[in-house]
Scaffold this active site. Sequence first.
Site, mmCIF file in Angstrom:
data_model
loop_
_atom_site.group_PDB
_atom_site.id
_atom_site.type_symbol
_atom_site.label_atom_id
_atom_site.label_comp_id
_atom_site.label_asym_id
_atom_site.label_seq_id
_atom_site.Cartn_x
_atom_site.Cartn_y
_atom_site.Cartn_z
ATOM 1 N N THR A 35 0.829 -1.206 0.000
ATOM 2 C CA THR A 35 0.000 0.000 0.000
ATOM 3 C C THR A 35 0.863 1.256 0.000
ATOM 4 O O THR A 35 1.988 1.250 0.531
ATOM 5 C CB THR A 35 -0.917 0.005 1.246
ATOM 6 N N ASP A 36 0.327 2.339 -0.545
ATOM 7 C CA ASP A 36 1.026 3.627 -0.491
ATOM 8 C C ASP A 36 1.112 4.142 0.948
ATOM 9 O O ASP A 36 1.889 5.058 1.247
ATOM 10 C CB ASP A 36 0.347 4.671 -1.402
ATOM 11 N N GLU A 37 0.319 3.544 1.855
ATOM 12 C CA GLU A 37 0.313 4.027 3.240
ATOM 13 C C GLU A 37 1.650 3.781 3.937
ATOM 14 O O GLU A 37 1.920 4.377 4.979
ATOM 15 C CB GLU A 37 -0.855 3.418 4.024
ATOM 16 N N TYR B 197 -1.900 -0.432 11.027
ATOM 17 C CA TYR B 197 -2.076 -1.110 9.725
ATOM 18 C C TYR B 197 -0.881 -0.855 8.814
ATOM 19 O O TYR B 197 -0.233 -1.782 8.326
ATOM 20 C CB TYR B 197 -3.374 -0.635 9.056
ATOM 21 N N LYS C 199 2.087 -3.403 7.284
ATOM 22 C CA LYS C 199 2.335 -3.588 5.848
ATOM 23 C C LYS C 199 3.789 -3.233 5.512
ATOM 24 O O LYS C 199 4.423 -3.881 4.688
ATOM 25 C CB LYS C 199 1.372 -2.734 5.019
HETATM 26 P P1 NAD Z 1 -10.133 -7.046 2.216
HETATM 27 O O1 NAD Z 1 -10.123 -6.725 3.669
HETATM 28 O O2 NAD Z 1 -11.345 -6.731 1.396
HETATM 29 O O3 NAD Z 1 -9.841 -8.593 2.010
HETATM 30 C C1 NAD Z 1 -8.856 -9.276 2.745
HETATM 31 C C2 NAD Z 1 -9.045 -10.780 2.497
HETATM 32 O O4 NAD Z 1 -8.000 -11.474 3.193
HETATM 33 C C3 NAD Z 1 -10.377 -11.331 3.021
HETATM 34 O O5 NAD Z 1 -10.943 -12.205 2.071
HETATM 35 C C4 NAD Z 1 -9.967 -12.093 4.281
HETATM 36 O O6 NAD Z 1 -10.823 -13.193 4.565
HETATM 37 C C5 NAD Z 1 -8.572 -12.547 3.907
HETATM 38 N N1 NAD Z 1 -7.735 -12.797 5.087
HETATM 39 C C6 NAD Z 1 -7.564 -11.984 6.164
HETATM 40 N N2 NAD Z 1 -6.755 -12.576 7.060
HETATM 41 C C7 NAD Z 1 -6.396 -13.767 6.520
HETATM 42 C C8 NAD Z 1 -5.560 -14.832 6.963
HETATM 43 N N3 NAD Z 1 -4.943 -14.789 8.154
HETATM 44 N N4 NAD Z 1 -5.407 -15.908 6.159
HETATM 45 C C9 NAD Z 1 -6.033 -15.969 4.962
HETATM 46 N N5 NAD Z 1 -6.849 -15.018 4.510
HETATM 47 C C10 NAD Z 1 -7.022 -13.917 5.281
HETATM 48 O O7 NAD Z 1 -8.848 -6.333 1.619
HETATM 49 P P2 NAD Z 1 -8.624 -5.625 0.203
HETATM 50 O O8 NAD Z 1 -9.133 -4.244 0.274
HETATM 51 O O9 NAD Z 1 -9.076 -6.539 -0.877
HETATM 52 O O10 NAD Z 1 -7.042 -5.529 0.194
HETATM 53 C C11 NAD Z 1 -6.242 -6.577 -0.350
HETATM 54 C C12 NAD Z 1 -4.785 -6.222 -0.172
HETATM 55 O O11 NAD Z 1 -4.509 -4.974 -0.791
HETATM 56 C C13 NAD Z 1 -4.359 -6.059 1.281
HETATM 57 O O12 NAD Z 1 -3.090 -6.637 1.439
HETATM 58 C C14 NAD Z 1 -4.309 -4.561 1.499
HETATM 59 O O13 NAD Z 1 -3.347 -4.218 2.460
HETATM 60 C C15 NAD Z 1 -3.898 -4.089 0.109
HETATM 61 N N6 NAD Z 1 -4.349 -2.740 -0.233
HETATM 62 C C16 NAD Z 1 -5.678 -2.421 -0.293
HETATM 63 C C17 NAD Z 1 -6.088 -1.149 -0.673
HETATM 64 C C18 NAD Z 1 -7.537 -0.775 -0.801
HETATM 65 O O14 NAD Z 1 -7.837 0.362 -1.193
HETATM 66 N N7 NAD Z 1 -8.484 -1.661 -0.526
HETATM 67 C C19 NAD Z 1 -5.135 -0.165 -0.963
HETATM 68 C C20 NAD Z 1 -3.782 -0.508 -0.864
HETATM 69 C C21 NAD Z 1 -3.416 -1.799 -0.522
HETATM 70 P P1 TYD Z 2 -10.747 4.277 4.111
HETATM 71 O O1 TYD Z 2 -11.693 3.849 3.042
HETATM 72 O O2 TYD Z 2 -10.844 3.662 5.463
HETATM 73 O O3 TYD Z 2 -9.267 4.061 3.490
HETATM 74 P P2 TYD Z 2 -7.824 4.560 4.067
HETATM 75 O O4 TYD Z 2 -7.958 4.950 5.473
HETATM 76 O O5 TYD Z 2 -7.021 3.319 3.907
HETATM 77 O O6 TYD Z 2 -7.410 5.670 3.157
HETATM 78 O O7 TYD Z 2 -10.847 5.848 4.264
HETATM 79 C C1 TYD Z 2 -10.647 6.730 3.178
HETATM 80 C C2 TYD Z 2 -10.696 8.134 3.722
HETATM 81 O O8 TYD Z 2 -12.028 8.406 4.159
HETATM 82 C C3 TYD Z 2 -9.807 8.365 4.926
HETATM 83 O O9 TYD Z 2 -9.270 9.685 4.861
HETATM 84 C C4 TYD Z 2 -10.750 8.257 6.115
HETATM 85 C C5 TYD Z 2 -12.072 8.763 5.554
HETATM 86 N N1 TYD Z 2 -13.292 8.159 6.133
HETATM 87 C C6 TYD Z 2 -14.310 8.983 6.587
HETATM 88 O O10 TYD Z 2 -14.220 10.217 6.514
HETATM 89 N N2 TYD Z 2 -15.430 8.404 7.107
HETATM 90 C C7 TYD Z 2 -15.575 7.049 7.214
HETATM 91 O O11 TYD Z 2 -16.619 6.584 7.731
HETATM 92 C C8 TYD Z 2 -14.534 6.218 6.718
HETATM 93 C C9 TYD Z 2 -14.631 4.716 6.801
HETATM 94 C C10 TYD Z 2 -13.393 6.812 6.183
#
Ligand code: NAD
Ligand code: TYD
Length: 339
Positions: free
Chosen positions: A125-127, A153, A157
């Site tokens: 993640t960019d975080e 978090y 990562k």
């Molecule tokens: P999500 O929370 O929707 O899905 C996570 C999945 O992992 C779920 O299906 C869960 O059951 C599974 N999981 C959790 N713990 C597990 C374990 N111990 N063993 C096996 N499976 C397990 O997440 P997402 O949004 O699809 O993100 C996927 C990846 O991308 C993550 O690694 C996250 O850090 C990264 N990521 C997500 C975003 C975003 O915007 N959603 C942005 C940057 C990076």
């Molecule tokens: P989120 O979807 O949790 O992603 P991330 O924290 O990984 O960027 O949140 C996106 C942005 O929206 C973040 O600045 C937090 C804000 N946010 C709210 O303002 N209200 C909410 O209820 C949630 C879940 C997030």
Amino acid sequence: MTVIVTGGAGFIGSNFIFYMLKRYPDYRIICLDKLTYAGNFSTLASVMDNPRFRFVRADICDRKAVYNLFEEEHPDIVVNFAAESHVDRSIENPCLFLKTNIIGTATIMDACREYGIIRYHQVSTDEVYGDLPLDRPDLLFTEETPIRTSSPYSSSKAAADLLVLAYHRTYGLPVTISRCSNNYGPYHFPEKLIPLMIINALSDKPLPVYGEGINVRDWLYVEDHCKAIDLIIHKGRAGEVYNIGGRNEMRNIDVVKMICDALGKPYTLIRFVTDRKGHDLRYAIDATKIHNELGWFPETKFADGIKKTVQWYLDNREWWETIISGEYQNYYEKMYGNI
Ligand code: NAD
Ligand code: TYD
């Protein structure tokens, strides 16, 4: 080719599985997922009967289960999406994040070392770069930006990323890492900003915006992200990190207003609530490296992507209604019960 996709019952992993099954008609895709609160078996219903797909329920920290699967499948490529992924939950329970995101990553990579693979890819993640100031739009994260995390978090990562690079240097494991910005699209779990706002707006419930809503995120349509990972696992250089961004920075409040507009809902639903602890101000990605090396760029404009996403939530009520009627209710009550 046999590809193991961990976390494939979650948001991005499931979109990646659909993309890969379609894109490579001769690949076998194995989904390994624990099915935590964020994993949904129903998401994978459309591919369960596909003979090129297999679902295995297991924890990535369970060494025996992971090794058994590698013994059976001898994967060529492993893409690790499995993670605890929500910042707000990490503030409540950091240790779970350390276990899944760090120990889980090490366990999967140990299996890769033991059985041999062509590529291990870590979805990061960019975080991990921390945040950027709001008043310096000229600053962007590059792959050289120092790691400087804010939340449990992002720290978990970042630790995983360092471990992945250490496995490359120490054991010669052929790894790649991608660091992407905020994704949006179908099957996004409704604890995250965009799906939460769509679902609340549809029921005329308050739309909780943290702080003043001025924090900035760079939104990336999930299918564009899947295409980038496809390019990296096949053509990216081992040992390298690739940033993936949407070239689409938006303030949270503007995202929420766009969702209101798309659904014909009034802005009076918006409630400014207590800010998130340690809330990152701005994320912005410089994706020059993946563009120059692999020819990738984000194809979906936010205006189109958000329309498609809103339509998906309108067309797939059953998917999210099932989620919000379960354990999610306790979470929602704890987070937003007082608004
Ligand atoms: P999500 O929370 O929707 O899905 C996570 C999945 O992992 C779920 O299906 C869960 O059951 C599974 N999981 C959790 N713990 C597990 C374990 N111990 N063993 C096996 N499976 C397990 O997440 P997402 O949004 O699809 O993100 C996927 C990846 O991308 C993550 O690694 C996250 O850090 C990264 N990521 C997500 C975003 C975003 O915007 N959603 C942005 C940057 C990076
Ligand atoms: P989120 O979807 O949790 O992603 P991330 O924290 O990984 O960027 O949140 C996106 C942005 O929206 C973040 O600045 C937090 C804000 N946010 C709210 O303002 N209200 C909410 O209820 C949630 C879940 C997030």
